[in-house]
Enzyme design. Structure first.
Site, PDB file in Angstrom:
ATOM      1  CG  LEU A   1      18.232 -10.665 -16.369  1.00 47.77           C
ATOM      2  CD1 LEU A   1      19.482 -11.434 -16.713  1.00 47.77           C
ATOM      3  CD2 LEU A   1      17.576 -11.145 -15.129  1.00 47.77           C
ATOM      4  CB  ALA A   2      15.874  -5.786 -12.841  1.00 48.71           C
ATOM      5  CD  GLU A   3      13.701 -11.294 -12.450  1.00 47.37           C
ATOM      6  OE1 GLU A   3      14.371 -10.665 -11.615  1.00 47.37           O
ATOM      7  OE2 GLU A   3      14.219 -12.099 -13.244  1.00 47.37           O
TER       8      GLU A   3
ATOM      9  CD  GLN B   1      13.978 -16.308 -18.923  1.00 45.42           C
ATOM     10  OE1 GLN B   1      14.995 -16.643 -18.349  1.00 45.42           O
ATOM     11  NE2 GLN B   1      14.000 -15.494 -19.955  1.00 45.42           N
ATOM     12  CG  PHE B   2      11.635 -20.535 -15.429  1.00 44.04           C
ATOM     13  CD1 PHE B   2      11.197 -21.816 -15.708  1.00 44.04           C
ATOM     14  CD2 PHE B   2      12.559 -19.950 -16.282  1.00 44.04           C
ATOM     15  CE1 PHE B   2      11.680 -22.504 -16.816  1.00 44.04           C
ATOM     16  CE2 PHE B   2      13.040 -20.620 -17.399  1.00 44.04           C
ATOM     17  CZ  PHE B   2      12.604 -21.903 -17.659  1.00 44.04           C
ATOM     18  CG  ASP B   3       8.032 -21.589 -11.319  1.00 41.08           C
ATOM     19  OD1 ASP B   3       9.186 -21.710 -10.877  1.00 41.08           O
ATOM     20  OD2 ASP B   3       7.520 -22.387 -12.130  1.00 41.08           O
TER      21      ASP B   3
ATOM     22  CG  HIS C   1      14.261 -23.408 -13.795  1.00 43.82           C
ATOM     23  ND1 HIS C   1      15.367 -23.368 -13.003  1.00 43.82           N
ATOM     24  CD2 HIS C   1      14.540 -22.600 -14.855  1.00 43.82           C
ATOM     25  CE1 HIS C   1      16.293 -22.599 -13.576  1.00 43.82           C
ATOM     26  NE2 HIS C   1      15.813 -22.116 -14.696  1.00 43.82           N
TER      27      HIS C   1
ATOM     28  CE1 TYR D   1       7.846 -17.323  -5.723  1.00 42.07           C
ATOM     29  CE2 TYR D   1       9.922 -18.416  -5.289  1.00 42.07           C
ATOM     30  CZ  TYR D   1       8.569 -18.484  -5.505  1.00 42.07           C
ATOM     31  OH  TYR D   1       7.936 -19.691  -5.487  1.00 42.07           O
ATOM     32  N   PRO D   2      11.579 -11.850  -6.945  1.00 41.05           N
ATOM     33  CG  PRO D   2      13.532 -11.786  -8.238  1.00 41.05           C
ATOM     34  CD  PRO D   2      12.297 -12.600  -7.993  1.00 41.05           C
TER      35      PRO D   2
ATOM     36  CD  GLU E   1      14.253 -11.460 -16.600  1.00 42.57           C
ATOM     37  OE1 GLU E   1      14.285 -12.710 -16.545  1.00 42.57           O
ATOM     38  OE2 GLU E   1      14.261 -10.743 -15.585  1.00 42.57           O
TER      39      GLU E   1
HETATM   40  C1  LIG Z   1      16.212 -13.835 -10.827  1.00 40.33           C
HETATM   41  C2  LIG Z   1      16.363 -14.563 -12.117  1.00 40.33           C
HETATM   42  N1  LIG Z   1      15.689 -14.132 -13.194  1.00 40.33           N
HETATM   43  C3  LIG Z   1      15.766 -14.821 -14.356  1.00 40.33           C
HETATM   44  C4  LIG Z   1      16.522 -15.945 -14.469  1.00 40.33           C
HETATM   45  C5  LIG Z   1      16.559 -16.739 -15.781  1.00 40.33           C
HETATM   46  N2  LIG Z   1      17.887 -16.637 -16.406  1.00 40.33           N
HETATM   47  C6  LIG Z   1      18.821 -17.594 -16.216  1.00 40.33           C
HETATM   48  S1  LIG Z   1      20.284 -17.173 -16.887  1.00 40.33           S
HETATM   49  C7  LIG Z   1      19.696 -15.718 -17.455  1.00 40.33           C
HETATM   50  C8  LIG Z   1      20.628 -14.764 -18.141  1.00 40.33           C
HETATM   51  C9  LIG Z   1      21.742 -14.339 -17.241  1.00 40.33           C
HETATM   52  O1  LIG Z   1      22.661 -13.528 -17.923  1.00 40.33           O
HETATM   53  P1  LIG Z   1      24.049 -13.129 -17.281  1.00 40.33           P
HETATM   54  O2  LIG Z   1      23.849 -12.609 -15.906  1.00 40.33           O
HETATM   55  O3  LIG Z   1      24.698 -12.221 -18.244  1.00 40.33           O
HETATM   56  O4  LIG Z   1      24.864 -14.477 -17.136  1.00 40.33           O
HETATM   57  P2  LIG Z   1      25.332 -15.486 -18.268  1.00 40.33           P
HETATM   58  O5  LIG Z   1      24.242 -16.503 -18.434  1.00 40.33           O
HETATM   59  O6  LIG Z   1      25.599 -14.699 -19.507  1.00 40.33           O
HETATM   60  O7  LIG Z   1      26.562 -16.125 -17.732  1.00 40.33           O
HETATM   61  C10 LIG Z   1      18.346 -15.569 -17.133  1.00 40.33           C
HETATM   62  C11 LIG Z   1      17.504 -14.441 -17.509  1.00 40.33           C
HETATM   63  C12 LIG Z   1      17.213 -16.348 -13.322  1.00 40.33           C
HETATM   64  N3  LIG Z   1      17.993 -17.430 -13.323  1.00 40.33           N
HETATM   65  N4  LIG Z   1      17.116 -15.647 -12.163  1.00 40.33           N
END
Ligand SMILES: Cc1ncc(C[n+]2csc(CCOP(=O)(O)OP(=O)(O)O)c2C)c(N)n1
Ligand SMILES: Cc1ncc(C[n+]2csc(CCOP(=O)(O)OP(=O)(O)O)c2C)c(N)n1
Ligand SMILES: [Mg+2]
Ligand SMILES: [Mg+2]
Lengths: 328, 354, 354, 328
Positions: A60-62, A84-86, A131, A90-91, A31
């Protein structure tokens, strides 16, 4: 190239770059690792240099990222993925434990998965919940995973290069709070192989055992202890699995006293393993019980309270004080 | 391709709308108040970040029509499931603003009582709150209550397995949940084209056997109309709806982000043209409901909110360190009691001992 | 509602088929061989369970048209990703039958070399193999190869997050993957109505922006036609296809299951009417390609396979206990070396020491 | 009602039944728990007795099941969910660690999640891969989770009733291989509360510490040792979190020797925690190092080899033999 000031983030970036240059099958994805260069800028410039086929962003899918990495590795690639973070790894836990860790064993060695999972981990950066988890114990407990936790820029470079060349999956834990700490380092100097611990400081009175983000804290504690007249050795594990049991036991036998230091909640953790191992192997050399200075057994605290949670110099020195010196 | 629902043009003129009821102008005036205050809240939060009083702030500037629309679509007793980006919706729903910011000031993970407000803690792990929303709705249905749950997520979050599982559970159990996806085109730096190959996110509804609507998320009237329908459907036992709101994040992901790395100023400028605020303002001025006096009143209310937030955040005192241990379990374990005692001793030993 | 593709009626008569090419009869004769052998394999495996020689066997009786169709749709160099229920497909694809049963005899987790056969280990954790399939396909594309990956899963597995993530990744990356869902109406005891509220599982394709086809999974001709098209699409760089095969598990989930608890004999009888074997047999007899001599030949080949499996399974010797330690890592850790030594000592100390 | 022969499966079924009867908000759901009564028949008859609203099957998705349970608990229900087998709980890992475990803490006690996650776990049943994992260490390491592992029918009944009444989430580990072992038991007899260990057998020479599936093995080992002239105590932990540290340390101090027995891979495990804890608290009472007899640090073996992996009477007695009796 000789020693230069390098942050751990830069060292890792260089390792990725050098590995991608050395081997076309190395792919970097996850990501925001593409055009953005990662939220910590660790993959900065890779997409530019190597193209979108070699360094790219995924949906966006671990679990999907891990699963895709497994498939790529099954078919000749060497994926290096970033979680992206610890806590956002988990997913992918099922993919990691039920497939990544087991594929080689399941197929009696026919299918090896040279996948590196980079996990920016642990705390000390004022991050909000999810985080700052110290997730190493989950991975270290899972047979089949090699788990590395560098503490220095040089080790981050050397171990990551070794991890990418490794035939088997590696969980590569990057202490976030060290990302931007810059140190004099010659990253091309040879680094001890995976599975070897390193005595960062010699000391005859007691042995501090640490890894990742806790190594600098242990070294600082040893420094202060020296000023107070006690010589503490500091052992940097570097590799949690395989664990360098020989060096650990030698180091503790030499001093008869040990404190294990880690940010992780202590219960059923890597720190517990070390205490258990030392108890088993150094029983007759121990002058005092092994002490653990770990994170508390609580969810990672909010930013304003994290300093109370993390192993501090004082807390380490208090533990050293309690190593029953009266019996010495 | 799914058609987009739009009731107000970007210049505030009313468009043809056969299938959707245009909201009462008075209601839109109320919403406008929310937009103005929400915008001001976003700005205030940004400057608190600059002052180092918030660790981080994910702004919803540009998405306020969704924020206010979501909060206002719900009735008393309904539930809201927000993400980190939905602080404005949380505040509009009645959570005291400073409590809503506690996560970001770093004082605690959640500063408000979710049960009292029927607002779940703002979720950081993406899409994970969506199955919770289904559970809350299902519990209400089991008790014969007509509670509706509105759950928010972003375009990026639709790629997560939990999004899929939640929508599928909701459809299979006919749960009273409205899923509102704020498609703001980016997940941090990753554009929508990396999240889906489908024409719209609303297309996913078909695969779940769930009605789905694509709405102009910057059109407060359309958002209201669509959410009203979805809430009514859920309340009457007819199950979930997927709503995709076509919108845009005008600011960076958070202050820590550098949006210039992945999108053009031109794109931002284009979307600024579709800003929900001037749009609704133009419409309301046209109806005569909004005049200079009312506008001044709203400005004042917004400034009041901002100053309340400023002062409240500055006045926050972090919880006692002992709070780290008190709510991990109902009764502290022996282990935690030992650890709490250790910290207590350290704190009482005080500075200067070493 | 998605229309179902059917080329052969249940009595073997050819149906109108405008959009799909009816397979060459010779090809269907080849497939019929697979069906006969596959059916016999299922029966043999069942009796090995009764004899206690297999721990368990998830039979694909009734689903053989999908099993054989899947294996036969692939070209050399293509990959198959099977589940625990797809042993017949695995064998049809060329894996030695006894090696394919090693998982179930309890000798090892996977008895064949996945790389040599380009057949992934049979997956037990549901849907988890689907993202792997995407990765394998993506690797091939990166190298410019036209490899196609066919990944199997059940109706139940479509509810898992990994199903969603895999299909979405495949669509976004235009991966050469054919997802074949064998909708056999049950996930152990749980009926399809608990997995989806949609009209068909193929409806999910729309949400991924992926072509999707619903096919009569008990019609070998239709399965072949549809999979041929999907494989050709993938091979030519046009990306993934979702194929839902409408079929039925004629036997219990495994021998450990009691299907009488959740479905009626009548339902089973109805589906027995649609059994792919007699259907294809009737068609082939009609074409004159299949006569008594050929049928006898096939019966013989099937018996030969059965006896080979019987003997092979009986002759299996479990790996040495030391094998537990040799392939956990490339190089055993100090810890594993110690543990291997402990076991070795125990085994050499032998029985009767205590 | 007095003592009767009851399998653990029947005891758990009765506990669910009694809890559902006692409290309308108790819901039982998961995969195949409805009409089928669960793949182990543990939920047999519940859907019939209490209706499809109280006991039901869900779509096949463990993260969804856990997530829905969390939501139900947020809104007044007491969900008891079944993860069909140990390894099939991994897809729910994020829901468990990031939400179930943390919600109470995150909201400073405002939101409590009375969710029970039933996990049929561990081996010894000849199950194929992914059906026999000892996953307790993952949960026990996660702050905020209460982790129970009954070994007897009576405890299974009593602890499950207590778990369902508990205000916080409980991971309830059911040793599969004990499901159909039938024992004389009075399930209505009061059971010691969550967090208390139980000395199943007294013995002055050494203490065996076990839980779940390993308790009967430990008892059998103690029986055999007694025949050979050594008196081994057997402590059944029952509860891994909270751990009854007091009883553990008392029991070990009394004998000066300890063997920890568990099926889990030992590295960074609950067994490591016990060895570490005993080392810390009983240092001056120990006559010999604490020994761990655990599963090996390998993926769970295929059925035909599992007997080599599981702690056996012989392996336990060998470990006891090595407790440095020469120093006694
Ligand atoms: C499971 C998970 N993976 C990664 C992240 C890190 N992260 C935080 S916001 C974000 C982007 C999210 O995009 P979107 O769903 O489009 O929401 P927006 O921030 O645009 O409102 C990511 C990758 C997270 N919070 N949770
Ligand atoms: C992640 C996961 N959860 C649960 C199980 C247990 N399980 C094995 S098969 C099965 C039903 C699968 O149904 P379906 O996907 O329709 O495939 P079928 O067995 O009908 O071929 C279940 C629940 C599993 N193997 N993996
Ligand atoms: Mg977005
Ligand atoms: Mg099925």
């Amino acid at each position: 190239m000789s020693a230069e000031k390098l942050t751990m983030a830069a060292a890792i970036n260089t390792a990725l770059r050098d590995a991608m240059r050395a081997d076309d099958s190395v792919l970097v994805f996850g990501e925001d690792v593409g055009p953005l260069g990662g939220v910590f800028r660790v993959t900065e410039g890779l997409a530019d240099s190597f193209g979108a086929a070699r360094c790219f962003d995924t949906p966006l899918a671990e679990s999907g990222i891990l699963g895709m990495a497994i498939g790529l590795a099954m078919n000749g690639m060497r994926p290096v993925v970033e979680m992206q973070f610890d806590a956002f790894a988990y997913p992918a836990f099922e993919q990691i434990t039920s497939h990544l860790a087991k594929m080689r064993n399941r197929t009696r060695g026919a299918l090896r998965l040279p996948v590196v999972v980079r996990v920016p981990y642990a705390g000390g950066i004022g991050g909000v919940e999810h985080h700052c988890d110290s997730s190493e114990s989950y991975y270290a407990h899972t047979p089949g995973l090699t788990v590395l936790a560098p503490a220095t820029s040089a080790d981050a470079y050397g171990l990551l290069r070794a991890a990418i060349e490794y035939p088997d999956p590696v969980i590569f834990l990057e202490p976030k709070k060290r990302y931007f700490a810059s140190e004099e380092t010659d990253i091309r100097a040879p680094v001890a192989p995976i599975g070897t611990a390193e005595l960062r400081r010699a000391g005859r009175d007691a042995t501090l055992i640490a890894y990742g983000p806790s190594v600098p804290v242990a070294l600082a504690a040893a420094e202060q202890a020296a000023a107070e007249g006690r010589e503490l050795g500091v052992l940097d594990l570097r590799s949690l699995v395989p664990l360098d049991e020989h060096t650990v036991t030698e180091a503790v036998r030499a001093t008869g006293r040990a404190v294990v230091i880690a940010e992780t909640p202590g219960f059923a953790s890597v720190a517990a393993e070390l205490a258990a191992l030392i108890g088993e192997r150094c029983f007759h050399h121990l002058e005092a019980p092994v002490r653990r200075v770990t994170g508390f057994d609580i969810p990672y605290p909010p930013p304003k309270l994290e300093r109370h949670h993390l192993p501090s110099i004082d807390r380490i020195l208090d533990a050293v004080d309690e190593l029953q010196w009266e019996y010495a | 391709m799914t058609e987009i629902v739009r009731l107000l043009d970007t210049d505030g003129t009313v468009l043809d709308h056969e299938r959707h009821a245009f909201p009462e102008p008075e209601r839109l005036l109320e919403q406008y108040r929310g937009l103005v205050l929400g915008r001001r809240f976003n700005e205030q939060a940004n400057s608190l970040v600059r002052q180092g009083k918030l660790a981080v702030y994910p702004s919803s500037r540009g998405q306020e029509a969704c924020q206010i629309g979501a909060a206002e679509a719900l009735r008393e007793g309904d539930w809201l499931f927000p993400t980190y980006r939905d602080t404005v919706a949380v505040v509009q729903r009645g959570v005291p603003p400073v409590e809503a910011l506690t996560l970001l000031t770093g004082d605690w993970h959640c500063g408000y009582d979710p049960l009292a407000h029927r607002v779940a803690p703002q979720a950081t792990p993406l899409a994970t709150q969506l199955p919770h929303a289904v559970g809350v709705g299902h519990a209400a249905r089991l008790r014969g209550e007509d509670t509706v749950v509105l759950a928010l997520c972003g375009d990026g979050a639709t790629s997560e397995g939990d999004f899929h599982e939640a929508l599928n559970f909701a459809a299979v159990f006919t749960s009273p949940v409205v899923f509102l996806v704020q498609n703001n085109k980016y997940a941090i730096s990753v554009p929508l084209s990396r999240q889906t190959a489908a024409e719209s996110l609303a297309d996913k509804g078909i695969g779940y056997g769930m009605p789905a609507v694509l709405v102009d998320g910057n059109d407060p009237a359309a958002v209201t109309a669509v959410l009203d329908e979805a809430v009514a459907r859920a309340a009457s036992g007819n199950g979930p709806t997927l709503v995709e709101a076509d919108t845009y994040r005008l600011e960076a992901h958070t202050n820590a982000d550098d949006a210039g790395r992945y999108r053009s100023e031109r794109e931002v400028a284009e979307w600024t043209e579709r800003d929900p605020l001037p749009r609704l303002r133009a419409y309301l001025r046209g109806t005569g409901l909004l005049g200079p006096a009312r506008e001044a009143e709203l400005e004042e209310a917004a400034e009041e909110l901002a100053s309340h937030v400023r002062q409240g955040v500055s006045a926050l005192t972090p919880p006692e360190p002992g709070a780290l241990f008190t709510e991990v379990y109902g009764t502290a374990t022996q282990r935690l009691a030992t650890q709490a005692a250790l910290l207590d001793t350290e704190l009482h030993a005080g500075a200067g001992v070493r």
